[in-house]
Design a protein around this motif. Structure first.
Motif, PDB file in Angstrom:
ATOM      1  N   GLU A 104       0.825  -1.218   0.000  1.00 37.15           N
ATOM      2  CA  GLU A 104       0.000   0.000   0.000  1.00 37.15           C
ATOM      3  C   GLU A 104       0.858   1.266   0.000  1.00 37.15           C
ATOM      4  O   GLU A 104       0.432   2.312  -0.475  1.00 37.15           O
ATOM      5  N   GLN A 105       2.061   1.162   0.550  1.00 39.06           N
ATOM      6  CA  GLN A 105       2.935   2.354   0.582  1.00 39.06           C
ATOM      7  C   GLN A 105       3.341   2.788  -0.817  1.00 39.06           C
ATOM      8  O   GLN A 105       3.798   3.907  -1.010  1.00 39.06           O
ATOM      9  N   HIS A 106       3.180   1.874  -1.803  1.00 36.83           N
ATOM     10  CA  HIS A 106       3.496   2.216  -3.191  1.00 36.83           C
ATOM     11  C   HIS A 106       2.228   2.310  -4.043  1.00 36.83           C
ATOM     12  O   HIS A 106       2.280   2.129  -5.261  1.00 36.83           O
ATOM     13  N   CYS A 107       1.100   2.558  -3.415  1.00 39.46           N
ATOM     14  CA  CYS A 107      -0.187   2.683  -4.116  1.00 39.46           C
ATOM     15  C   CYS A 107      -0.046   3.581  -5.348  1.00 39.46           C
ATOM     16  O   CYS A 107       0.538   4.658  -5.273  1.00 39.46           O
ATOM     17  N   HIS A 108      -0.597   3.119  -6.482  1.00 38.47           N
ATOM     18  CA  HIS A 108      -0.456   3.880  -7.730  1.00 38.47           C
ATOM     19  C   HIS A 108      -1.157   5.226  -7.657  1.00 38.47           C
ATOM     20  O   HIS A 108      -0.837   6.135  -8.413  1.00 38.47           O
ATOM     21  N   SER A 109      -2.167   5.337  -6.780  1.00 39.93           N
ATOM     22  CA  SER A 109      -2.831   6.639  -6.619  1.00 39.93           C
ATOM     23  C   SER A 109      -2.294   7.380  -5.392  1.00 39.93           C
ATOM     24  O   SER A 109      -2.916   8.312  -4.915  1.00 39.93           O
ATOM     25  N   ARG A 110      -1.194   6.917  -4.861  1.00 44.32           N
ATOM     26  CA  ARG A 110      -0.536   7.496  -3.685  1.00 44.32           C
ATOM     27  C   ARG A 110      -1.321   7.229  -2.407  1.00 44.32           C
ATOM     28  O   ARG A 110      -2.475   7.651  -2.264  1.00 44.32           O
ATOM     29  N   ALA A 111      -0.679   6.564  -1.509  1.00 48.22           N
ATOM     30  CA  ALA A 111      -1.282   6.310  -0.199  1.00 48.22           C
ATOM     31  C   ALA A 111      -1.471   7.648   0.528  1.00 48.22           C
ATOM     32  O   ALA A 111      -0.746   8.604   0.287  1.00 48.22           O
ATOM     33  N   ALA A 264      20.704  -0.996   1.067  1.00 44.11           N
ATOM     34  CA  ALA A 264      19.354  -0.426   1.038  1.00 44.11           C
ATOM     35  C   ALA A 264      19.372   0.922   1.745  1.00 44.11           C
ATOM     36  O   ALA A 264      19.764   1.013   2.910  1.00 44.11           O
ATOM     37  N   ILE A 265      18.956   1.953   1.024  1.00 43.84           N
ATOM     38  CA  ILE A 265      18.833   3.274   1.628  1.00 43.84           C
ATOM     39  C   ILE A 265      17.430   3.416   2.196  1.00 43.84           C
ATOM     40  O   ILE A 265      16.433   3.298   1.468  1.00 43.84           O
ATOM     41  N   VAL A 266      17.345   3.644   3.497  1.00 40.93           N
ATOM     42  CA  VAL A 266      16.044   3.909   4.108  1.00 40.93           C
ATOM     43  C   VAL A 266      16.072   5.248   4.850  1.00 40.93           C
ATOM     44  O   VAL A 266      15.091   5.643   5.455  1.00 40.93           O
ATOM     45  N   GLY A 267      17.201   5.946   4.809  1.00 42.45           N
ATOM     46  CA  GLY A 267      17.344   7.183   5.590  1.00 42.45           C
ATOM     47  C   GLY A 267      16.959   8.409   4.778  1.00 42.45           C
ATOM     48  O   GLY A 267      15.790   8.618   4.486  1.00 42.45           O
ATOM     49  N   ALA A 268      17.949   9.184   4.395  1.00 43.66           N
ATOM     50  CA  ALA A 268      17.703  10.462   3.724  1.00 43.66           C
ATOM     51  C   ALA A 268      16.904  10.274   2.437  1.00 43.66           C
ATOM     52  O   ALA A 268      17.196   9.384   1.644  1.00 43.66           O
ATOM     53  N   GLY A 289      16.372   1.280  -2.614  1.00 40.21           N
ATOM     54  CA  GLY A 289      15.707   2.063  -1.586  1.00 40.21           C
ATOM     55  C   GLY A 289      14.542   1.256  -1.043  1.00 40.21           C
ATOM     56  O   GLY A 289      14.127   0.262  -1.651  1.00 40.21           O
ATOM     57  N   SER A 290      14.016   1.667   0.093  1.00 35.79           N
ATOM     58  CA  SER A 290      12.866   0.960   0.658  1.00 35.79           C
ATOM     59  C   SER A 290      12.056   1.928   1.504  1.00 35.79           C
ATOM     60  O   SER A 290      12.624   2.750   2.231  1.00 35.79           O
ATOM     61  N   ALA A 291      10.746   1.852   1.373  1.00 35.38           N
ATOM     62  CA  ALA A 291       9.851   2.743   2.114  1.00 35.38           C
ATOM     63  C   ALA A 291       8.967   1.918   3.041  1.00 35.38           C
ATOM     64  O   ALA A 291       8.299   0.971   2.589  1.00 35.38           O
ATOM     65  N   ILE A 292       8.976   2.235   4.286  1.00 34.48           N
ATOM     66  CA  ILE A 292       8.202   1.550   5.338  1.00 34.48           C
ATOM     67  C   ILE A 292       7.910   0.097   4.957  1.00 34.48           C
ATOM     68  O   ILE A 292       8.827  -0.667   4.680  1.00 34.48           O
ATOM     69  N   GLY A 293       6.647  -0.303   4.905  1.00 36.30           N
ATOM     70  CA  GLY A 293       6.237  -1.658   4.528  1.00 36.30           C
ATOM     71  C   GLY A 293       4.726  -1.640   4.435  1.00 36.30           C
ATOM     72  O   GLY A 293       4.076  -0.696   4.916  1.00 36.30           O
ATOM     73  N   GLY A 294       4.158  -2.661   3.813  1.00 34.59           N
ATOM     74  CA  GLY A 294       2.700  -2.711   3.680  1.00 34.59           C
ATOM     75  C   GLY A 294       2.029  -3.057   5.004  1.00 34.59           C
ATOM     76  O   GLY A 294       2.705  -3.370   5.998  1.00 34.59           O
ATOM     77  N   ILE A 295       0.705  -3.025   4.998  1.00 32.35           N
ATOM     78  CA  ILE A 295      -0.041  -3.249   6.249  1.00 32.35           C
ATOM     79  C   ILE A 295       0.097  -4.702   6.716  1.00 32.35           C
ATOM     80  O   ILE A 295       0.389  -4.965   7.885  1.00 32.35           O
ATOM     81  N   ALA A 296      -0.073  -5.664   5.800  1.00 33.46           N
ATOM     82  CA  ALA A 296       0.048  -7.066   6.221  1.00 33.46           C
ATOM     83  C   ALA A 296       1.457  -7.348   6.726  1.00 33.46           C
ATOM     84  O   ALA A 296       1.652  -8.060   7.720  1.00 33.46           O
ATOM     85  N   GLU A 297       2.452  -6.750   6.066  1.00 38.71           N
ATOM     86  CA  GLU A 297       3.830  -6.977   6.504  1.00 38.71           C
ATOM     87  C   GLU A 297       4.088  -6.307   7.861  1.00 38.71           C
ATOM     88  O   GLU A 297       4.867  -6.808   8.676  1.00 38.71           O
ATOM     89  N   THR A 298       3.417  -5.188   8.102  1.00 36.74           N
ATOM     90  CA  THR A 298       3.567  -4.517   9.403  1.00 36.74           C
ATOM     91  C   THR A 298       2.970  -5.384  10.509  1.00 36.74           C
ATOM     92  O   THR A 298       3.545  -5.526  11.595  1.00 36.74           O
ATOM     93  N   GLN A 299       1.816  -6.010  10.209  1.00 34.91           N
ATOM     94  CA  GLN A 299       1.228  -6.925  11.201  1.00 34.91           C
ATOM     95  C   GLN A 299       2.161  -8.123  11.421  1.00 34.91           C
ATOM     96  O   GLN A 299       2.379  -8.543  12.557  1.00 34.91           O
ATOM     97  N   GLU A 300       2.732  -8.631  10.330  1.00 37.92           N
ATOM     98  CA  GLU A 300       3.691  -9.745  10.427  1.00 37.92           C
ATOM     99  C   GLU A 300       4.897  -9.343  11.288  1.00 37.92           C
ATOM    100  O   GLU A 300       5.356 -10.101  12.146  1.00 37.92           O
ATOM    101  N   MET A 301       5.391  -8.106  11.084  1.00 32.19           N
ATOM    102  CA  MET A 301       6.527  -7.603  11.870  1.00 32.19           C
ATOM    103  C   MET A 301       6.166  -7.560  13.350  1.00 32.19           C
ATOM    104  O   MET A 301       6.979  -7.910  14.217  1.00 32.19           O
TER     105      MET A 301
END
Ligand code: NAP
Ligand code: ZN
Length: 347
Positions: A104-111, A264-268, A289-301
């Motif tokens: 969802e963090q990469h939603c095509h219509s922007r989360a 993997a750049i997750v900072g600046a 690069g990597s941006a946060i994570g999706g909702i299911a993956e956040t629950q998994e985390m």
């Protein structure tokens, strides 16, 4: 409904008390009384308009835990009294390829981000967790495992998932040598997750004084980011997790990767200058690069954190102390995340 909050009126202003509106729950909404909210370096970048997209007032906060106080008629996953979390996103289309694949963090219509994002349903822009309450559609609300110390959970919802997600995506585990660059909010959780996944973990830090902490967090060693140390660590790492919050030269770090290694750049999130392609070509290295994570993956985390008893190392503050806390984050003087006790906002 009007609730108390803290926000910034412009890029140079300190955070001050404000009143904001929260919507009454729609059918698919969960209304949450916020108990604790973490302080992420992104809160500061946003309020200071470092990313040139701030809309004021900025009410930061995307590491939220609290208690459900009301649910809409169609809500199925939550009930009043549940202890829940909200991270960096509060909405997305849930239809596009990215959303249906759990990104969802990469939603095509922007989360819709938790704060400072245009609110596509209500209009205006979103306000975050430096506030007493928030209303969020249930798909973006997380269950908090009950064995974890609640006040130390909020940082998992941004710093935690941002470090867990790339480690999982690149299948980091036993036999891998991982370097975590920058021991701050993201970095210290990166250490805990990489260790729990079975990797050998090294912290790369400007601060030799953090060595004891690094070991206590589970790292096998700390090396300082100076020339001598860099020379001795050449070619050592399979994976580097780069959490540095400002642009910097990447070549020196890429030299630390082994053949086929990944950084993997997750900072600046800013323009970086002066990358030599030879740093990638020699050794077939990857820069991602990597941006946060999706909702299911956040629950998994969160479930992974629950099984491995991973929470953040925190310093609890009152809402009124936020400006001082931000100064300390900017000075890299936080061990390792500030969490605001929202009870203090009642005063
Ligand atoms: P933080 O707590 O301030 O930690 C950053 C660490 O980086 C510091 O503790 C310090 O560690 C090191 N550092 C600080 N300034 C530096 C400099 N000028 N040069 C080299 N190293 C420096 O910040 P955070 O909350 O972990 O956030 C880190 C970055 O990640 C921020 O830019 C934030 O916006 C971004 N972020 C990205 C995502 C994403 O989805 N990709 C999500 C959340 C946050 P040492 O003292 O050990 O050197
Ligand atoms: Zn964050």
């Amino acid at each position: 409904m009007s609730v108390k909050a803290y926000g910034a009126a412009d890029s140079a202003a300190p955070l001050i008390p404000m009143e904001i509106e929260r919507r009454a729950p729609r059918d698919n909404d969960v209304k949450i009384d916020i108990t604790y909210c973490g302080v992420c370096h992104s809160d500061i970048h946003t309020a200071h308009n470092d990313w040139k997209n701030a809309v004021y007032p900025v009410i930061p906060g995307h590491e939220i835990v609290g208690k459900v106080v009301e649910v809409g008629g169609a809500v199925t996953k939550f009930k009043t009294g549940d202890i829940v979390g909200v991270g960096c996103m509060v909405d997305s289309c849930l239809n596009c390829e990215a959303c249906t694949e759990g990104d969802e963090q990469h939603c095509h219509s922007r989360a819709t981000m938790t704060y400072g994002s245009p609110d596509k349903v209500s209009g205006g822009h979103t306000h975050g967790g430096y506030s007493q309450a928030i209303t969020v559609r249930e798909e973006f609300v997380l269950h908090i495992p009950d064995n974890l110390d609640l006040k130390a959970v909020p940082p998992l919802l941004c710093a935690g998932i941002t470090t867990y997600s790339p480690l999982k995506h690149f299948n980091i585990g036993k036999g891998h040598k991982v370097g975590v660059i920058g021991l701050g909010g993201l970095g210290h959780l990166g250490v805990k997750f990489a260790k729990a996944l079975g990797a050998e973990v090294t912290v790369l830090s400007r601060s030799p004084g953090k060595e004891e902490d690094a070991r206590a967090l589970g790292a096998d060693t700390l090396i300082t980011t100076d020339k001598e140390a860099f020379k001795s660590a050449r070619g050592r790492f399979d994976f580097l997790l780069n959490t540095v919050p400002v642009p910097h030269s990447l070549d020196a770090y890429l030299r630390l990767l082994a053949r086929n290694g990944t950084m993997a750049i997750v900072g600046a999130i800013e323009p970086f200058q002066g990358l030599h392609s030879g740093s990638l070509i020699g050794g077939r290295k990857r820069l991602v690069g990597s941006a946060i994570g999706g909702i299911a993956e956040t629950q998994e985390m969160l479930e992974f954190a629950s099984r491995h008893n991973i929470v953040s190392d925190i310093e609890i503050i009152n809402m009124q102390d936020i400006n001082r806390a931000w100064e300390r984050v900017m000075a890299a003087d936080v061990r390792y995340r500030f969490v605001i006790d929202m009870e203090s906002l009642k005063d």
